[in-house]
Design a protein around this motif. Structure first.
Motif, short mmCIF file in Angstrom:
data_model
loop_
_atom_site.label_atom_id
_atom_site.label_comp_id
_atom_site.label_asym_id
_atom_site.label_seq_id
_atom_site.Cartn_x
_atom_site.Cartn_y
_atom_site.Cartn_z
N GLY A 195 0.81 -1.21 0.00
CA GLY A 195 0.00 0.00 0.00
C GLY A 195 0.84 1.25 0.00
O GLY A 195 0.53 2.23 -0.70
N PHE A 196 1.93 1.24 0.77
CA PHE A 196 2.81 2.41 0.83
C PHE A 196 3.46 2.66 -0.52
O PHE A 196 3.53 3.80 -1.00
N LEU A 197 3.92 1.59 -1.17
CA LEU A 197 4.55 1.74 -2.49
C LEU A 197 3.55 2.28 -3.50
O LEU A 197 3.85 3.21 -4.26
N ASP A 198 2.34 1.72 -3.50
CA ASP A 198 1.33 2.10 -4.49
C ASP A 198 0.80 3.52 -4.27
O ASP A 198 0.68 4.30 -5.22
N LYS A 199 0.47 3.84 -3.02
CA LYS A 199 -0.24 5.08 -2.72
C LYS A 199 0.67 6.28 -2.44
O LYS A 199 0.29 7.42 -2.71
N LYS A 200 1.83 6.01 -1.90
CA LYS A 200 2.68 7.11 -1.46
C LYS A 200 4.01 7.19 -2.21
O LYS A 200 4.36 8.23 -2.77
N TYR A 201 4.75 6.07 -2.22
CA TYR A 201 6.13 6.12 -2.70
C TYR A 201 6.23 6.18 -4.23
O TYR A 201 7.03 6.94 -4.76
N GLU A 202 5.40 5.40 -4.92
CA GLU A 202 5.50 5.36 -6.38
C GLU A 202 5.26 6.72 -7.04
O GLU A 202 6.05 7.12 -7.91
N PRO A 203 4.21 7.46 -6.67
CA PRO A 203 4.01 8.79 -7.30
C PRO A 203 5.21 9.70 -7.09
O PRO A 203 5.62 10.43 -8.01
N TRP A 204 5.81 9.64 -5.89
CA TRP A 204 6.99 10.47 -5.61
C TRP A 204 8.20 9.98 -6.40
O TRP A 204 8.91 10.78 -7.02
N ALA A 205 8.45 8.67 -6.38
CA ALA A 205 9.63 8.11 -7.02
C ALA A 205 9.61 8.34 -8.53
O ALA A 205 10.64 8.67 -9.14
N MET A 206 8.45 8.17 -9.16
CA MET A 206 8.37 8.34 -10.61
C MET A 206 8.59 9.79 -11.01
O MET A 206 9.06 10.07 -12.12
N ALA A 207 8.28 10.72 -10.11
CA ALA A 207 8.46 12.15 -10.42
C ALA A 207 9.83 12.66 -10.05
O ALA A 207 10.38 13.53 -10.72
N GLU A 208 10.44 12.09 -9.00
CA GLU A 208 11.67 12.64 -8.46
C GLU A 208 12.93 11.83 -8.75
O GLU A 208 14.03 12.37 -8.75
N LEU A 209 12.79 10.51 -8.96
CA LEU A 209 13.97 9.67 -9.16
C LEU A 209 14.16 9.35 -10.63
O LEU A 209 13.22 8.93 -11.31
N ARG A 210 15.37 9.52 -11.10
CA ARG A 210 15.69 9.20 -12.50
C ARG A 210 15.47 7.72 -12.77
O ARG A 210 15.06 7.32 -13.87
N THR A 211 15.73 6.87 -11.77
CA THR A 211 15.58 5.42 -11.92
C THR A 211 14.37 4.93 -11.12
O THR A 211 14.39 3.80 -10.61
N GLY A 212 13.34 5.76 -11.01
CA GLY A 212 12.19 5.42 -10.18
C GLY A 212 11.57 4.07 -10.52
O GLY A 212 11.29 3.27 -9.63
N LYS A 213 11.36 3.79 -11.80
CA LYS A 213 10.72 2.53 -12.19
C LYS A 213 11.60 1.34 -11.82
O LYS A 213 11.11 0.33 -11.32
N ASP A 214 12.90 1.46 -12.06
CA ASP A 214 13.82 0.37 -11.73
C ASP A 214 13.84 0.11 -10.23
O ASP A 214 13.88 -1.05 -9.79
N VAL A 215 13.82 1.18 -9.44
CA VAL A 215 13.83 1.04 -7.98
C VAL A 215 12.57 0.30 -7.51
O VAL A 215 12.64 -0.63 -6.71
#
Length: 415
Positions: free
Chosen positions: A107-127
């Protein structure tokens, strides 16, 4: 208006130009609000322990029946008599319900972390892929129930399977970073892996680069792969013409058969990271000064750098530009012109065909740096070309420049 609110009474009510209230005479605090639109909503109004007037929404007539509204009002009246702030309680319960959506790792990955990671991390999808793939057994676990012991056990299992310590460390680092955000955002109060130490690795270990024989085999494999693709295209077009179907475009002998060969040649001669290569745009390539620019937004250390193009890299890019006919957009975009996602399949097939063992795509970057050092290029220049923020990263290649060490040892002979 004060009136006992009954079904018969409700039938007599009509909306007015302004909102008005009906206060029930049998349950203190039970109120019906009638909007000018005709919407009727039940509330329970009370005064909390601090003497502040509060209003608790019970529900809209139609969504809730009168009998249910009266029952709810009686419940809230009893709570208020016990000193409970029913509106504050409702808000707390609503917040808790919302928090429960991301209390688990999934739930944390889906609701909170993924939106942030995809916007802020260059390798968000890989992470995200790495976390979900390696820690799938923890996805349904509440964040606060993930313990260092769970990860230590997983780590031991991975080591037994032969996974490299550096790879295991990277896997855990992705999860660690996600949990750090959970602490920062107040989802959990304590980092569950705070005391977990990474596996010690040799930072100056062996650097994988191509021998001259391997380099020859790699280029030969690329050329033979291109010839095979051309042959397949001719066969396919013959089959289509026999059936009176429109043929596919012919692959000319002076054109690249597809993206792989130019990608490999550019990487071997510039040392670009895979993500930097995928993000390279034609606007970043300057043939007037024979250089390309890696912008900070796509670089690992967030710092822009400029890489000179040698003859091979320049010729390759010019041929590819002429072949694709593009002057803007991604240099190596996919069929839709979008950024490449990965290249694992074609790369694995290539090195297998070339009989080159234990050589990853990233090792072409090591090959670039190693050849520079062995050619006598100063380490700081190599650091700048690679885009290392710390010279210690570049020092991994120092052992390839043996002359200065040999000179130092020879001086002992005169003592």
């Amino acid at each position: 208006m004060k009136k006992k609110i009954t079904l018969d009474f409700l039938k007599t009510l009509a909306p007015q130009e302004k909102l008005f209230r009906v206060y029930d005479t049998s349950i203190k605090g039970f109120v019906l609000r009638i909007q000018p639109t005709g919407t009727m909503t039940f509330y329970y109004e009370y005064r909390n322990a601090a003497g502040v007037n509060k209003s608790y929404k019970i529900g809209r007539l139609g969504d809730i029946k009168l009998a249910q509204a009266r029952e709810r009002a009686e419940e809230k009246s009893a709570e208020a008599l016990l000193g409970i702030d029913v509106q504050a309680k409702k808000k707390s319960e609503k917040q808790q319900a919302k928090s429960n959506l991301y209390n688990t790792l999934s739930g944390f990955l889906d609701k909170k972390y993924e939106p942030w990671a995809m916007a802020e991390l260059r390798t968000g999808k890989d992470v995200l892929d790495r976390i979900r793939r390696n820690f799938s057994h923890l996805l349904d676990r509440e964040l606060q129930e993930i313990h260092a012991w769970d990860i230590s056990k997983w780590r031991a299992e991975q080591m037994k399977k032969g996974k490299k310590p550096s790879t295991v460390n990277r896997d855990i680092s992705c999860l660690y970073s996600a949990l750090s955000r959970a602490v920062e955002w107040g989802v959990i109060s304590i980092h569950p892996l705070e005391k977990l130490k990474p596996i010690k690795t040799d930072s100056n270990g062996a650097i994988r680069y191509l021998s001259e024989d391997e380099r020859t085999r790699l280029i030969t494999a690329l050329n033979e792969r291109e010839a095979g693709l051309r042959a397949k295209r001719l066969t396919a077009n013959k089959w289509r013409l026999e059936r009176k179907l429109a043929p596919y475009p012919e692959i000319r002998t002076d054109d690249f058969a597809d993206y792989l060969k130019p990608m490999v040649l550019v990487t071997l001669n510039t040392g670009l990271r895979r993500g930097e290569l995928f993000s390279l745009r034609w606007e970043d390539v300057n043939f007037d000064v024979d250089s390309l620019t890696v912008h900070g937004v796509v670089a690992k250390n967030k710092t822009t750098r400029h890489i000179p193009l040698n003859e091979t890299a320049k010729t390759t890019l010019k041929r590819w530009k002429e072949q694709t006919g593009k002057t803007t957009g991604f240099v190596f975009g996919n069929k839709k012109g979008e950024r490449f996602d990965n290249i694992y399949s074609s790369w694995d097939s290539l090195v297998k065909y070339a009989a080159i063992n234990n050589f990853r795509w990233h090792d072409m970057r090591h090959d670039f740096a190693s050849k520079l050092v062995m050619a006598g290029v100063p380490l700081n220049t190599v650091r700048e070309l690679l885009g290392h923020s710390d010279i210690r990263m570049t020092l991994r290649y120092a052992h390839l420049a043996q002359d200065h060490k040999a000179d130092a040892v020879r001086k002992l002979a005169s003592l």
